[in-house]
Design a protein around this motif. Structure first.
Motif, short mmCIF file in Angstrom:
data_model
loop_
_atom_site.label_atom_id
_atom_site.label_comp_id
_atom_site.label_asym_id
_atom_site.label_seq_id
_atom_site.Cartn_x
_atom_site.Cartn_y
_atom_site.Cartn_z
N GLN A 409 0.84 -1.20 0.00
CA GLN A 409 0.00 0.00 0.00
C GLN A 409 0.87 1.24 0.00
N THR A 413 -3.18 5.19 1.42
CA THR A 413 -4.24 4.19 1.35
C THR A 413 -4.68 3.69 2.72
N TRP A 417 -7.74 6.70 2.05
CA TRP A 417 -7.87 7.16 0.67
C TRP A 417 -7.85 5.96 -0.27
N SER A 418 -8.48 6.11 -1.43
CA SER A 418 -8.56 5.02 -2.40
C SER A 418 -7.18 4.63 -2.90
N GLU A 419 -7.02 3.35 -3.25
CA GLU A 419 -5.71 2.90 -3.72
C GLU A 419 -5.43 3.37 -5.15
N ARG A 420 -6.46 3.73 -5.89
CA ARG A 420 -6.29 4.25 -7.24
C ARG A 420 -6.93 5.64 -7.30
N GLY A 421 -6.27 6.57 -7.97
CA GLY A 421 -6.75 7.95 -7.94
C GLY A 421 -6.74 8.63 -9.30
N LYS A 424 -10.44 13.54 -11.72
CA LYS A 424 -11.82 13.72 -12.15
C LYS A 424 -11.93 14.86 -13.17
N ARG A 516 -19.30 15.93 -3.79
CA ARG A 516 -18.60 15.01 -2.89
C ARG A 516 -17.34 15.69 -2.38
N ALA A 519 -12.06 13.44 0.05
CA ALA A 519 -11.87 12.04 0.45
C ALA A 519 -13.04 11.19 -0.05
N PRO A 520 -12.78 9.98 -0.56
CA PRO A 520 -11.49 9.29 -0.57
C PRO A 520 -10.72 9.36 -1.90
N ASN A 521 -11.31 9.94 -2.94
CA ASN A 521 -10.60 9.93 -4.23
C ASN A 521 -10.89 11.15 -5.10
#
Length: 534
Positions: A409, A413, A417-421, A424, A516, A519-521
């Motif tokens: 990790q 993470t 927080w998400s492991e993939r980011g 957006k 949103r 966090a988390p992504n």
């Protein structure tokens, strides 16, 4: 005739002048002792080349141990000033605790000294658990604790003498005044020396000076593959709009390093290991000798709020990470590269993204035509368009471990927080600013930027007061990996107006209106401003 002869001389009445607010003075002594601790410890860290600073170690430990959401709150409240804010909060806490220790030591010695000893133990734990800590890195903390205890006891002894002299009945204030002067001389002199030594040590770190000198001496080679020129149409002539390229001095900085790592490129190396057929160690001179590529890319922080400014665009120079991985030859079912920084930070990046021929993921050495600034990762950092920095943009990078998301990790993470980011699709209104007044009946430029690096933006739409969406004029860009400026000319009627913006990506995705938090992504929602037209 009667004559009265005095038989006694007038009597001088003895008086007492008890010391006022001795507890407050003892609290001040505690603060002076804390200053001595920091001054001596920072000087010791200077002698060790910048290593072992308890101030930095404790601050870093606070960041590491902070609960999920704390980072977001700090960034939301203070933006790129989050580290300054943390130091201020730490200073307030240290002053409060050390002041209490001074009061406690005056009333019940040696408990005040034990408070400093306990603080030293905690600082030692923080120093010893930092990435790359050495055998002697705890020495500055030990010396600092000794100095604090000595100062606490010596200056408090002067305070007690002053108290005793002030409380003794006497016709002359001289003894009390002498002790008062001695107390003030000791206290003020100690505090001044501690502040001067501590500040000079922080500013004069030999490692920082050596790294700065090494950076000034760097002459970057020309790019073997030049990036596309920034088209003239990439910048709109609109006052208040964000520049297409962000100057280095204005580029946002969000990371976990309280002290900017001082890395001499002569000592730098990058190790590629893990699930690979061929381990690689790459040194600075070897990196500069490789065919470097130029690329213009927009980077953004996952903590960026809708409409926030934790984003910037620069021209990067570096070596393609996919080419380095091709030399290492990943094996098995590896799907992640865990990059590590010299300061212990790590990020987990999808392996397929770094291997993608269409992704300009770089081991960057240059930024806008000059060596990376120290605060942006000198000598080497990662740049991966299309991913948030917390999973890709490791600064001061020294290690790439090919592994799996199931086995390792990145730093953020386990902190929620998400492991993939992936970045957006977002847009922002730069002008007019929220809460400003515009001229009714006159043309007003509504303008800003929109981005979805690696995918690109093909349109931006604006609406006023919930009316129909209108297409804005869209500026050019050097590549899909950068943001695009946009503008809509508008003639407002008198009154209050709410302006909203949304973007449409190159693949037809419409920016979501769902709000949103970061966090988390990453945050989502439409940016809006309210203006008055008069």
């Amino acid at each position: 005739m009667t004559t009265e002869t005095p038989t006694d001389e007038p009597t001088v009445q003895p008086s007492t002048t008890p010391l006022r607010r001795p507890a407050l003075l003892a609290a001040a002594v505690g603060v002076v002792a804390a200053a001595a601790f920091l001054g001596v410890a920072e000087f010791g860290a200077l002698l060790l080349g910048g290593a072992g600073s308890p101030l930095v170690a404790v601050g870093s430990a606070v960041i590491d141990l902070a609960p999920p959401g704390a980072k977001d709150l700090m960034v939301a409240l203070f933006g790129t000033g989050d580290k300054v804010a943390l130091f201020v909060l730490m200073t307030v806490l240290v002053v409060a605790i050390s002041a209490g220790a001074g009061v406690l030591e005056r009333a019940r010695p040696p408990f005040g000294a034990l408070v400093f000893a306990a603080g030293g133990v905690l600082a030692l734990l923080a120093v010893s658990t930092r990435s790359g800590s050495g055998t002697f890195d705890g020495a500055p903390t030990v010396l600092g604790v000794v100095a604090a205890v000595v100062v606490l006891r010596v200056v408090l002894r002067r305070l007690r003498r002053w108290e005793a002299a002030a409380a003794v009945p006497t016709a002359s204030p001289r003894p009390a005044s002498v002790e008062r002067r001695a107390f003030l001389v000791w206290g003020v002199t100690t505090a001044t020396v501690a502040v001067v030594v501590g500040t000079a040590s922080r500013l004069g770190s030999s490692a920082m000076q050596a790294a700065a000198a090494a950076r000034r001496a760097v002459r970057l080679p020309g790019a073997a593959v030049r990036g596309p020129a920034v088209p003239a149409g990439a910048s709109l002539d609109v006052e208040g709009i964000t520049p297409y390229l962000t100057p280095n001095a204005d580029f946002y900085r969000i990371d976990t390093a309280l002290r900017v790592p001082a890395v001499d490129p002569a000592d730098w190396s990058l190790r590629v290991h893990g699930a690979v057929e061929q381990e690689i160690t790459l040194r600075w001179d070897e990196l500069l000798a490789l065919p470097l590529e130029e690329h213009v890319a927009t980077l953004s922080c996952v903590s960026n709020e809708v409409g926030g400014d934790l984003i910037g665009t620069a021209r990067w120079l570096g070596y393609p990470i996919r080419d380095l991985l091709a030399r290492a030859r990943p094996t098995g079912d590896a799907d992640m590269v865990l990059s590590r920084s010299v300061d212990g930070f790590s990020a987990g990046t999808p392996l397929d993204v770094l291997q993608d021929d269409g992704t300009a993921a770089l081991l960057a050495v240059g930024m806008n035509g000059e060596p990376l600034p120290a605060e942006h990762g000198f000598p080497v950092r990662m740049v991966v368009p299309g991913l948030f920095g917390y999973v890709s943009a490791t600064k001061w990078v020294t290690e790439l471990e090919v592994t799996r998301f199931a086995d390792a990790q990145g730093y953020w993470t386990p902190r929620g927080w998400s492991e993939r980011g992936p970045v957006k699709l977002e847009s922002r209104i730069d002008t007019p600013r929220n809460g400003t007044t515009v001229a009714a009946g006159e043309r007003v430029a509504i303008a800003g930027v929109a981005w979805q690096p690696h995918t690109g933006v093909k349109a931006v739409e604006v609406r006023v007061d919930g009316d129909t969406w209108q297409r804005a004029e869209l500026a050019d860009s050097a590549s899909a990996d950068t943001w695009r400026q946009w503008v809509l000319r508008w003639t407002p009627a008198e009154g209050s107006h709410r302006i909203e913006v949304r973007a449409i990506s190159a693949d037809g995705q419409v920016q979501t209106s769902v709000e949103r938090p970061p966090a988390p992504n990453g945050a989502t929602g439409w940016h809006s401003v309210t203006v008055d037209a008069r």
